[in-house]
Design an enzyme around this catalytic site. Structure first.
Site, mmCIF file in Angstrom:
data_model
loop_
_atom_site.group_PDB
_atom_site.id
_atom_site.type_symbol
_atom_site.label_atom_id
_atom_site.label_comp_id
_atom_site.label_asym_id
_atom_site.label_seq_id
_atom_site.Cartn_x
_atom_site.Cartn_y
_atom_site.Cartn_z
ATOM 1 N N GLU A 141 45.626 28.162 23.479
ATOM 2 C CA GLU A 141 46.653 29.148 23.103
ATOM 3 C C GLU A 141 48.033 28.516 22.722
ATOM 4 O O GLU A 141 48.544 29.071 21.821
ATOM 5 C CB GLU A 141 46.557 30.095 24.043
ATOM 6 N N SER A 152 48.226 30.931 30.116
ATOM 7 C CA SER A 152 47.010 30.607 29.590
ATOM 8 C C SER A 152 46.846 29.695 28.771
ATOM 9 O O SER A 152 47.319 29.894 27.766
ATOM 10 C CB SER A 152 46.136 32.036 28.996
ATOM 11 N N ARG A 173 46.293 38.394 20.338
ATOM 12 C CA ARG A 173 46.975 37.119 20.446
ATOM 13 C C ARG A 173 47.126 36.484 18.851
ATOM 14 O O ARG A 173 46.975 35.379 18.667
ATOM 15 C CB ARG A 173 46.307 36.137 21.246
HETATM 16 N N1 EPU Z 1 38.502 34.674 36.317
HETATM 17 C C1 EPU Z 1 37.692 33.799 36.922
HETATM 18 N N2 EPU Z 1 38.322 32.715 37.397
HETATM 19 C C2 EPU Z 1 39.845 32.557 37.029
HETATM 20 C C3 EPU Z 1 40.595 33.183 36.413
HETATM 21 C C4 EPU Z 1 39.962 34.707 35.921
HETATM 22 O O1 EPU Z 1 36.634 34.151 37.148
HETATM 23 O O2 EPU Z 1 40.051 31.341 37.608
HETATM 24 C C5 EPU Z 1 38.047 36.224 35.610
HETATM 25 C C6 EPU Z 1 38.616 37.347 36.323
HETATM 26 O O3 EPU Z 1 38.157 37.327 37.635
HETATM 27 C C7 EPU Z 1 38.500 38.495 35.559
HETATM 28 C C8 EPU Z 1 38.603 37.745 34.093
HETATM 29 O O4 EPU Z 1 38.228 36.436 34.407
HETATM 30 O O5 EPU Z 1 37.354 38.833 35.727
HETATM 31 C C9 EPU Z 1 39.995 37.874 33.520
HETATM 32 O O6 EPU Z 1 41.065 37.423 34.386
HETATM 33 P P1 EPU Z 1 42.473 37.744 34.258
HETATM 34 O O7 EPU Z 1 42.561 39.424 34.489
HETATM 35 O O8 EPU Z 1 43.296 37.079 35.353
HETATM 36 O O9 EPU Z 1 42.875 38.125 32.958
HETATM 37 P P2 EPU Z 1 42.899 36.749 31.649
HETATM 38 O O10 EPU Z 1 41.939 37.320 30.721
HETATM 39 O O11 EPU Z 1 42.374 35.439 32.392
HETATM 40 C C10 EPU Z 1 44.682 37.538 30.269
HETATM 41 C C11 EPU Z 1 45.725 36.942 29.398
HETATM 42 C C12 EPU Z 1 46.757 36.788 30.333
HETATM 43 C C13 EPU Z 1 47.387 38.067 30.913
HETATM 44 C C14 EPU Z 1 46.241 38.872 31.687
HETATM 45 C C15 EPU Z 1 46.554 40.159 32.351
HETATM 46 C C16 EPU Z 1 44.728 35.663 27.808
HETATM 47 C C17 EPU Z 1 44.337 34.386 26.951
HETATM 48 N N3 EPU Z 1 45.309 35.731 29.099
HETATM 49 O O12 EPU Z 1 44.204 36.750 31.337
HETATM 50 O O13 EPU Z 1 47.837 36.442 29.544
HETATM 51 O O14 EPU Z 1 48.483 38.054 31.750
HETATM 52 O O15 EPU Z 1 45.129 38.752 30.895
HETATM 53 O O16 EPU Z 1 46.449 41.005 31.244
HETATM 54 O O17 EPU Z 1 44.599 36.583 26.907
HETATM 55 C C18 EPU Z 1 48.788 34.191 28.737
HETATM 56 O O18 EPU Z 1 48.300 34.748 27.575
HETATM 57 O O19 EPU Z 1 49.416 33.305 28.845
HETATM 58 C C19 EPU Z 1 48.550 35.077 29.692
HETATM 59 C C20 EPU Z 1 48.906 34.590 30.890
#
Ligand code: EPU
Length: 361
Positions: A353, A247, A166
């Site tokens: 972000e 995010s 990012r």
């Molecule tokens: N999780 C929770 N609670 C929540 C959300 C997530 O416990 O409410 C846990 C999930 O269970 C999982 C971990 O957090 O173990 C990661 O969650 P997720 O796979 O949804 O991905 P993320 O890390 O929250 C990132 C990106 C997203 C992207 C997804 C999929 C960032 C800040 N965000 O989210 O990007 O779509 O991975 O690759 O890196 C964005 O940047 O706007 C965005 C949506």
């Protein structure tokens, strides 16, 4: 130069959060000449110029944005074969998701996991947009920029863009920093007939190992839909979390010792039985990436938490949402409350972000 400029132009309609005040002046640049003219005008009159793309990763202050806001609305896409790849040069104002749809329909691999991401192409190199195991830095070969000072265009090879998680040189101060360049075109090298990237566990579980690009795109859209991380036409009907900036915090990348400390705190608080049960990923030598959404939820901010007209998405704790009739200051107050709560419980400071228009560089 005749520049069409609107005064006191409400910016909320240009953003996916639908929040915030007006631009003192707004220019909608539908071609590169208008973009350059707008920047020249700002330079001549000593007015600060702020670039606005698709508005999906930006927060507009309630008091509005002084100076000039330039909405980049340039459109163009030119593809050519180059050494077994297809190089596609795309104008900054092209909707990102349309590019992904086109690439997949042409059988071009490299951006299929980035389906459904709102916003415009020009913003993608700035924060090295990524999702489901893929980042734009893997396919970007060069970025064409306009120097805000000299108003000359130049072309930066990917190696000069300083891509990270990012992050890019465009985001940081310094030679290629936001203060210096405006992205006008991005060139991607896509692979004809290439296999889709199946790296993210959640995605590999959702498709067969020999899935086509189209199947991967569909699966990504379904995953994003379930997390309320897509806009119409991909969103679920009556999605209550539509007004968001995706995010709201980046996933913190910390040194391994701090990651171990976070796990200790989580175990002590009875949140996980052992460190392995806390989501985290190796992120370079001695570094670990933590899941901000997980930290937010475990710090006591449940999905669907509301503070008046703003709150947390009911589908994903990392997205702040606007329910209508709210203010940016209420949204930022909630963001601050979350940052403090996560820091108190886990000792980690989350970073925002989306960009605060007119305030961040
Ligand atoms: N999780 C929770 N609670 C929540 C959300 C997530 O416990 O409410 C846990 C999930 O269970 C999982 C971990 O957090 O173990 C990661 O969650 P997720 O796979 O949804 O991905 P993320 O890390 O929250 C990132 C990106 C997203 C992207 C997804 C999929 C960032 C800040 N965000 O989210 O990007 O779509 O991975 O690759 O890196 C964005 O940047 O706007 C965005 C949506």
């Amino acid at each position: 130069m005749s520049l069409s400029m609107t005064h006191d132009a409400p910016l909320a309609p240009y953003t996916t959060l639908a929040l915030g005040g007006a631009a003192e002046r707004l220019v909608v640049a539908q071609d590169d000449a208008t973009l350059r003219d707008a920047l020249r005008w700002a330079q001549e009159y000593g007015v600060s110029a702020h670039l606005l793309g698709g508005g999906s990763n930006v927060v507009v202050p309630d008091e509005g944005v002084p100076g000039l806001v330039v909405h980049v609305a340039t459109r163009a896409r030119v593809a050519r074969r180059e050494a077994g790849q297809v190089e596609v040069k795309v104008a900054a104002g092209e909707p990102w998701d349309e590019l992904v749809e086109w690439a997949v329909s042409e059988g071009l691999a490299g951006i299929e996991c980035l389906a459904g991401i709102p916003g415009q192409v020009g913003a993608t190199p700035i924060q090295n947009v990524g999702a489901y195991g893929q980042e734009v830095s893997e396919t970007i070969v060069r970025v064409e920029v306009l120097d805000r000072k000299t108003l000359e265009t130049s072309t930066l090879p990917a190696s000069a863009c300083g891509f990270g998680y990012r992050d890019s040189a465009f985001k940081r101060a310094g030679a290629a920093g936001a203060a210096r360049y405006v992205v006008t075109h991005v060139t991607f090298a896509l692979t004809p007939g290439g296999a889709p990237a199946l790296r993210y566990a959640e995605l590999t579980r959702a498709v067969p190992a020999d899935a086509s690009l189209a199947e991967v795109r569909d699966a990504v859209l379904a995953l994003r839909r379930a997390k309320s991380m897509v806009l119409p036409p991909h969103a679920a009907p009556n999605d209550p979390n539509l007004r968001s900036a995706g995010s709201f915090f980046t996933n913190p990348v910390v040194d391994d010792a701090q990651a171990a400390d976070v796990a200790r705190r989580a175990i002590a608080a009875g949140l996980v039985p052992d460190a392995g049960a806390m989501p985290s990923w190796p992120s370079g030598p001695g570094r670990t990436k933590l899941a901000a959404g997980w930290l937010v939820e475990r710090a006591g901010f449940a999905k669907g938490t509301r503070r008046g007209h703003v709150g947390l998405s009911s589908a994903h704790a990392l997205a702040l949402v606007h329910h209508g009739g709210g203010t940016t200051s209420a949204l930022l107050a909630l963001a601050d409350e979350i940052v403090r709560g996560v820091e108190e419980r886990f000792g980690v400071v989350l970073e925002r972000e989306p960009r605060l228009l007119g305030v961040d560089g």
